[in-house]
Design an enzyme around this catalytic site. Sequence first.
Site, short mmCIF file in Angstrom:
data_model
loop_
_atom_site.label_atom_id
_atom_site.label_comp_id
_atom_site.label_asym_id
_atom_site.label_seq_id
_atom_site.Cartn_x
_atom_site.Cartn_y
_atom_site.Cartn_z
N LYS A 13 0.82 -1.21 0.00
CA LYS A 13 0.00 0.00 0.00
C LYS A 13 0.86 1.26 0.00
O LYS A 13 0.63 2.16 -0.81
CB LYS A 13 -0.94 0.02 1.21
CG LYS A 13 -1.93 -1.12 1.25
CD LYS A 13 -2.81 -1.08 2.48
CE LYS A 13 -2.07 -1.14 3.79
NZ LYS A 13 -1.43 -2.41 4.12
N ARG A 88 -9.65 1.69 9.09
CA ARG A 88 -9.32 0.31 9.44
C ARG A 88 -10.42 -0.38 10.24
O ARG A 88 -10.28 -1.55 10.56
CB ARG A 88 -8.02 0.27 10.24
CG ARG A 88 -6.82 0.53 9.37
CD ARG A 88 -5.57 0.13 10.06
NE ARG A 88 -4.45 0.21 9.14
CZ ARG A 88 -3.21 0.02 9.50
NH1 ARG A 88 -2.91 -0.27 10.75
NH2 ARG A 88 -2.24 0.10 8.62
N ARG A 127 11.36 -6.50 5.01
CA ARG A 127 11.30 -5.05 5.22
C ARG A 127 11.84 -4.69 6.61
O ARG A 127 12.57 -3.71 6.77
CB ARG A 127 9.85 -4.55 5.08
CG ARG A 127 9.71 -3.06 5.30
CD ARG A 127 8.32 -2.58 5.04
NE ARG A 127 7.45 -2.86 6.18
CZ ARG A 127 6.16 -2.58 6.21
NH1 ARG A 127 5.57 -2.06 5.15
NH2 ARG A 127 5.44 -2.84 7.29
N ARG A 133 12.63 -1.88 11.37
CA ARG A 133 11.35 -1.54 11.98
C ARG A 133 11.05 -2.49 13.13
O ARG A 133 10.83 -3.67 12.92
CB ARG A 133 10.24 -1.57 10.93
CG ARG A 133 10.35 -0.41 9.98
CD ARG A 133 9.38 -0.46 8.86
NE ARG A 133 8.00 -0.44 9.31
CZ ARG A 133 6.99 -0.09 8.54
NH1 ARG A 133 7.20 0.27 7.29
NH2 ARG A 133 5.77 -0.12 8.99
N ARG A 144 -0.67 -8.80 13.61
CA ARG A 144 -1.24 -7.78 12.74
C ARG A 144 -2.12 -8.41 11.66
O ARG A 144 -3.16 -7.85 11.30
CB ARG A 144 -0.14 -6.93 12.10
CG ARG A 144 0.49 -5.98 13.10
CD ARG A 144 1.74 -5.31 12.59
NE ARG A 144 1.50 -4.56 11.39
CZ ARG A 144 2.46 -4.26 10.50
NH1 ARG A 144 3.69 -4.68 10.70
NH2 ARG A 144 2.18 -3.56 9.44
#
Length: 190
Positions: A13, A88, A127, A133, A144
């Site tokens: 996204k 969301r 990622r 992260r 998640r």
Amino acid sequence: MRLLIMGAPGAGKGTQAVGIAEHYGIPAISTGDIFRANVRQGTELGRRVSAIMAAGDYVPDELTERIVADRLDRDDAAAGWLLDGFPRTLHQVEALEKYLADHSVGLDAVICLDVDPEDLIVRLLGRAEVEGRADDDEGTIRHRMDVYLESTRPLLDAYEGRGLLVRVDGNGTVEEVGARIVAAVDAFVA
């Protein structure tokens, strides 16, 4: 042009939002980026959302809705925008619909990037390694995904029922997926 981009965590996204927004000359607005910037800057908002994000949970609706409305009210968003990471929850859908009605505008399309969940876990782990992260370890990623399935996936059904959903295959290169998105949106709004 007023667009939403949706899909599971890691579907691309954020990557695609930048290209789509550039193509249509509108700002890409990412709630995740807003939250992460506040965490880095040590703001009051950053302190509030840091623990929530580290656990892989969603920031409470009311707080997120206020932040998004404030961002949509800025001058650069007057002619349109692309929202990434909002809404969301069904509560947030209703808040966005109220915001749009209050401003006498509507959504043009809701883009959904479809990618296999196991492929997404691999993407997110990669990622996390590259970007460092902390919110992307495997346990948090799986949590998640569960939160996405429970809370966010019903939104796709809601937008599909309203005739706004545009599904796009999210597999392939950034360029291939981007071209698919633009073609699908252009055909949808024509």
